[in-house]
Write a protein that holds these residues in place. Structure first.
Motif, short mmCIF file in Angstrom:
data_model
loop_
_atom_site.label_atom_id
_atom_site.label_comp_id
_atom_site.label_asym_id
_atom_site.label_seq_id
_atom_site.Cartn_x
_atom_site.Cartn_y
_atom_site.Cartn_z
N THR A 161 -4.08 -3.06 6.15
CA THR A 161 -2.63 -3.66 7.47
C THR A 161 -1.74 -2.16 7.36
OG1 THR A 161 -3.02 -5.51 5.81
CG2 THR A 161 -0.74 -4.89 6.75
N LYS A 162 -1.53 -1.77 6.14
CA LYS A 162 -0.68 -0.51 6.50
C LYS A 162 -0.77 0.52 6.57
CE LYS A 162 1.05 2.52 2.07
NZ LYS A 162 1.22 3.19 0.89
N LYS A 197 -4.97 -5.33 2.32
CA LYS A 197 -4.12 -4.53 1.96
C LYS A 197 -3.46 -2.51 2.54
CE LYS A 197 -2.14 -4.11 -1.99
NZ LYS A 197 -1.78 -3.90 -3.57
#
Length: 538
Positions: free
Chosen positions: A521-522, A518
């Motif tokens: 990806t961010k 996560k």
């Protein structure tokens, strides 16, 4: 079972890690790294109000055509409001930044000696990007025949509901300050030489103040603002500027004018407190027992401004007045309640390890007048304070060695680090502190209250420290949940990749690498995602 589980994880990682050398296709790098690879060392200004884009750079050091606008502005400012006028401005900003970025050339970024594509954030100073918005036909700046007809004013508010203050300056040099929720609230009067007023008026003329629009307003909720006004005879001009309104084209020099008023009139002595605060109170004949001065002392305790407090104590500040100690940043499991101001000052001297303030409070008898439990709640590091309390029969509780701040206080396991990326002098200091703590035998892998460990935060904060710990210290771990990745940015990619390549398990508490995925990806962390995909870890 726990040992067996750990062995199975290690076997899985070993099987997932191919023997052949692996290299990322695209590596996320910090802004500092990106700037260090600029050919010719083109000096890009680093400022809070810079405008930024994410750029992709190929193996030859060229900015790729597919570069997109960054999802964040420098300083993590809030996203723009959906107003057509501002959208038009930001679209022009993006196009201008893309034009500037594609004209740059970088030296290739490498990973283990081989060139790789790089991704990072590149920030341009506002002056290179933004077209300032001025009135097309402003009035001429008038000549001044009588300085009695001149007035300069300013109002500043940090945010709605925060501190707010007004300053009025006459042509003769009279200054009136009125503050609410400032360090020293109320209305105060002083003066400056008339020559200083003339210098300010000249700055307004050179800044083309009359050519500024009357209002630059972003219309954010709870935003701060600054208003400047100038009167010369019958001519009056007022300019209102909200926080971030430079994105609407507000001239950058507006802030320079506001800061010049602050500097010339010395507002910091009332707004925050500085070496001029106590002398002003004395010369103006202010009653030190007044509610405004008591409130000032409380604010100085809360913010740790010992210089102002020592000045007040030396001027015989009344210390028996009762104040509410609950909002003075004294850590406590339960409410402290009301205390005499003298006890609060003594506790602050212990909280912040301030021997000069402590000695004054001891001389005034407050060590004897303060219950021992209030003197035993702080982790003391100053030897003079410790010896004085021992001599007074105040026994200090035992603190484990790894919780004690070193002397000098630059290396503290309680406050360093926070997994925010550091570079330059900060990175050198973090490495030296980590080495010093290890030499002292401090347990860097001791879990803190939140479950994290110094060794983990330190490794994520710096690639140099990560490599040092992998070779010399307790082995770091990657964060077990989303909270541990909160402070990461794209520049952490190389550090995390180094930890992964060294065999550090990317799986969190749930047995998966979802938290790392996560964050990768961010942020983004392209090489980290590539590594997880290449090794089949989900």
């Amino acid at each position: 079972m726990r040992v067996l589980s750990g062995l199975l994880v290690a076997i899985c990682l070993a099987n997932a890690h191919p023997a052949q050398a692996w290299a990322p296709q695209r590596l996320g790098v910090s802004e500092e790294t990106l700037l260090s690879h600029l050919e010719n060392g083109w000096p890009i200004e680093q400022a809070h109000y810079s405008f930024c884009i994410h750029v992709d750079i190929d193996r030859e050091g060229r900015v790729l055509p597919g570069t997109k606008l960054s999802s964040r502005w420098a300083g993590d400012r809030p996203p723009p409001p959906p107003e057509p006028t501002t959208q038009d401005i930001w679209r022009k900003d993006r196009d201008r930044m893309l034009e500037l970025a594609k004209g740059l050339r970088f030296r290739p970024v490498t990973w283990q000696g081989a060139p790789v594509m790089a991704a990072g954030r590149l920030c341009f100073p506002r002056s290179m990007v933004r077209v300032e918005d001025w009135l097309p036909n402003p009035p001429a700046f008038p000549g001044i025949k009588q300085w009695d007809d001149v007035e300069i004013g300013m109002r500043r508010a940090r945010c709605l509901g925060c501190s707010i203050y007004d300053v009025w300056i006459t042509g003769a040099g009279t200054v009136v300050f009125s503050g609410h929720s400032t360090a020293l609230s109320g209305k105060f009067k002083t003066s400056i030489p008339p020559s200083k007023v003339q210098e300010l008026v000249e700055r307004f003329r050179q800044a083309r103040f009359l050519a500024m629009r009357d209002r630059y307003d972003m219309r954010f909720p709870h935003q701060g603002y600054t208003t400047l006004w100038l009167r010369i005879g019958k001519l009056e001009k007022t300019v209102y500027s909200s926080t971030y309104s430079e994105e609407l084209g507000r001239p950058a020099i507006f802030n320079d004018l506001a800061n010049a008023i602050d500097d010339t009139t010395g507002t910091v002595r009332w707004v925050k407190g500085d070496p001029g605060t106590v002398p002003f109170l004395v010369t103006s004949g202010t009653d030190l027992a007044s509610p405004a001065v008591v409130a000032l002392a409380q604010e100085m305790i809360r913010t740790g401004n010992a210089q102002v407090l020592i000045g007040l104590v030396d001027q015989d500040l009344p210390l028996d007045q009762v104040v509410d100690a609950n909002g003075l940043n004294f850590w406590s499991d339960s409410p402290i309640g009301n205390l005499p101001l003298g006890q609060a000052l003594l506790m602050m001297s212990l909280r912040d390890n301030l021997p000069d303030l402590f000695s004054r409070m001891q001389a005034k008898g407050w060590v004897k007048r303060t219950p021992p439990p209030f003197l035993q709640r702080f982790r003391l590091t100053n030897p003079d304070i410790i010896r004085a309390l021992d001599a007074a029969g105040i026994e200090q509780p035992y603190w484990p060695p790894e919780q004690v701040v070193s002397s000098p206080e630059k290396c503290s396991i309680m406050s360093w680090p926070s997994a925010s990326q550091v570079s330059g002098a900060e990175e050198t200091q973090l490495l030296e502190c980590t080495q010093e703590l290890l030499r002292r035998g401090v347990k860097l892998d001791r879990p803190e209250m939140d479950g994290y460990r110094y060794v983990d935060h330190a490794a994520l904060s710096s690639l140099k420290v990560a490599r040092y710990l992998l070779s010399n210290g307790p082995q770091p771990r990657l964060p077990p949940d989303d909270n541990g990745y909160h402070n990461l940015d794209i520049g952490h990619d190389a550090t995390i990749l180094t930890l992964l390549e060294a065999g550090i398990d990317p799986r969190g508490r749930d047995g998966t690498a979802s938290a790392l995925r996560k964050a990768a990806t961010k942020k983004p962390l392209p090489a980290t995602l590539e590594w997880l995909d290449a090794h089949g870890i989900h």
